[in-house]
Design an enzyme around this catalytic site. Structure first.
Site, short mmCIF file in Angstrom:
data_model
loop_
_atom_site.label_atom_id
_atom_site.label_comp_id
_atom_site.label_asym_id
_atom_site.label_seq_id
_atom_site.Cartn_x
_atom_site.Cartn_y
_atom_site.Cartn_z
N GLY A 74 -7.38 -3.36 1.52
CA GLY A 74 -7.68 -2.51 0.44
C GLY A 74 -6.79 -2.83 -0.85
N GLY A 75 -5.49 -3.26 -0.54
CA GLY A 75 -4.89 -3.58 -1.81
C GLY A 75 -5.03 -4.96 -2.26
N GLY B 271 0.68 -1.00 6.56
CA GLY B 271 -0.51 -0.14 6.62
C GLY B 271 -1.64 -0.67 7.06
N GLU C 144 -0.38 -10.52 4.10
CA GLU C 144 0.04 -9.65 5.12
C GLU C 144 -0.23 -10.30 6.49
OE1 GLU C 144 -1.10 -5.27 2.73
OE2 GLU C 144 -2.69 -6.40 3.77
N GLY D 1 0.88 -1.17 0.08
CA GLY D 1 0.03 0.09 0.00
C GLY D 1 0.56 1.32 0.02
C1 5RP Z 1 -3.36 -3.83 1.33
C2 5RP Z 1 -3.56 -3.22 2.64
C3 5RP Z 1 -3.18 -1.72 2.88
O1 5RP Z 1 -1.88 -1.79 4.00
C4 5RP Z 1 -4.19 -0.80 3.27
O2 5RP Z 1 -5.05 -0.99 1.99
C5 5RP Z 1 -3.58 0.53 3.46
O3 5RP Z 1 -3.19 1.04 2.17
P1 5RP Z 1 -2.91 2.53 2.27
O4 5RP Z 1 -1.63 2.99 3.10
O5 5RP Z 1 -2.54 2.73 0.72
O6 5RP Z 1 -3.85 3.54 2.62
O7 5RP Z 1 -4.10 -3.94 3.61
O8 5RP Z 1 -3.86 -5.08 1.28
#
Ligand code: 5RP
Length: 236
Positions: free
Chosen positions: A98-99, A84, A105, A28
């Site tokens: 989100g990613g 993140g 993770e 992220g």
């Molecule tokens: C990816 C994640 C990221 O850590 C999470 O989406 C946060 O992303 P960002 O730092 O771009 O807000 O869990 O799967």
């Protein structure tokens, strides 16, 4: 401003990394700052670290930055992992994914002696409430959707992306369901309930037992949130 707060959090958390450490590299935009700070430390301080990336995206960036990389086969126990979050509370409950990298993770976080979260202040909330990403085997996604509705889901959306027609495929070849449970009063209970559904690979709720600390970039500086008694040592 947000990028500045992310960078502040990343600098603060990256300070925890020591020479010789095996480091879980999150995914992220905030985790990306961590990678860049680590690269600077490697150059400036001759720091020797081995990174374990949590996604293809992170692996590609880390290789581009010249960071040394390893695998979980070589290093099943990590000194620290930094990643993140999409939403978090003062009680160190998180929603991630989100990613789309939530499975790797969570595995990497579980293998780390210390799991440190980096975020800007916009991620902090009183109660988790955003849709929970759930990675599912493609074969089972529809029955899993039904089971999630029975478990209280208000809405279940199969994640689709840009650049490809149809569902997003994770690095593990699976689908992601974004599942709206409204306001989540008991995240640990919900995480356990989702984990019981056959066909679910993993969900994006990360409970306090997994999290050592959160470095939160705020307009007044970096706030470090810690659990009252330890944490961050749950094993798989
Ligand atoms: C990816 C994640 C990221 O850590 C999470 O989406 C946060 O992303 P960002 O730092 O771009 O807000 O869990 O799967």
């Amino acid at each position: 401003m947000k990028e500045k707060l992310k960078r502040m959090a990343a600098e603060s958390a990256a300070e925890l990394v020591q020479d010789g450490d095996v480091v879980g590299l999150g995914t992220g935009s905030t985790a990306r700052h961590v990678l860049m700070v680590l690269q600077e430390r490697v150059k400036r301080e001759k720091l020797r670290i081995t990174g374990i990336p949590t996604s293809s995206d992170t692996r590609i960036l880390a290789a581009k930055l010249g960071l040394e990389l390893g695998t979980l086969e070589e290093h099943p126990e990590l000194d620290i992992a930094i990643d993140g979050a999409d939403q978090l509370t003062e009680r160190l409950e998180l929603i991630k994914g989100g990613g789309g990298a939530l499975f790797r993770e969570k595995v990497v976080a579980c293998c780390a002696k210390r799991f440190v979260v980096v975020a800007d202040e916009s991620k902090l909330c009183e109660r988790l409430s955003m849709p929970v990403p759930v990675e599912v085997l493609p074969f089972a996604w529809k029955p899993v959707e039904l089971a999630l509705r029975r478990a209280g889901a208000l809405e279940v959306r199969l994640r689709t992306g840009s650049g490809k027609a149809g569902p997003v495929l994770t690095d593990n070849g699976n689908y992601i369901l974004d599942v709206d449970f409204g306001r989540i009063e008991q995240p640990e209970r919900l995480e356990a309930e989702i984990a019981k559904i056959v066909g679910v690979v993993e969900c994006g709720i990360f409970c306090p037992a997994l999290v050592s600390e959160v470095h939160l970039g705020t307009r007044d500086g970096v706030r470090v949130l810690r659990r009252p008694a330890g944490g961050g040592n749950r094993k798989i």
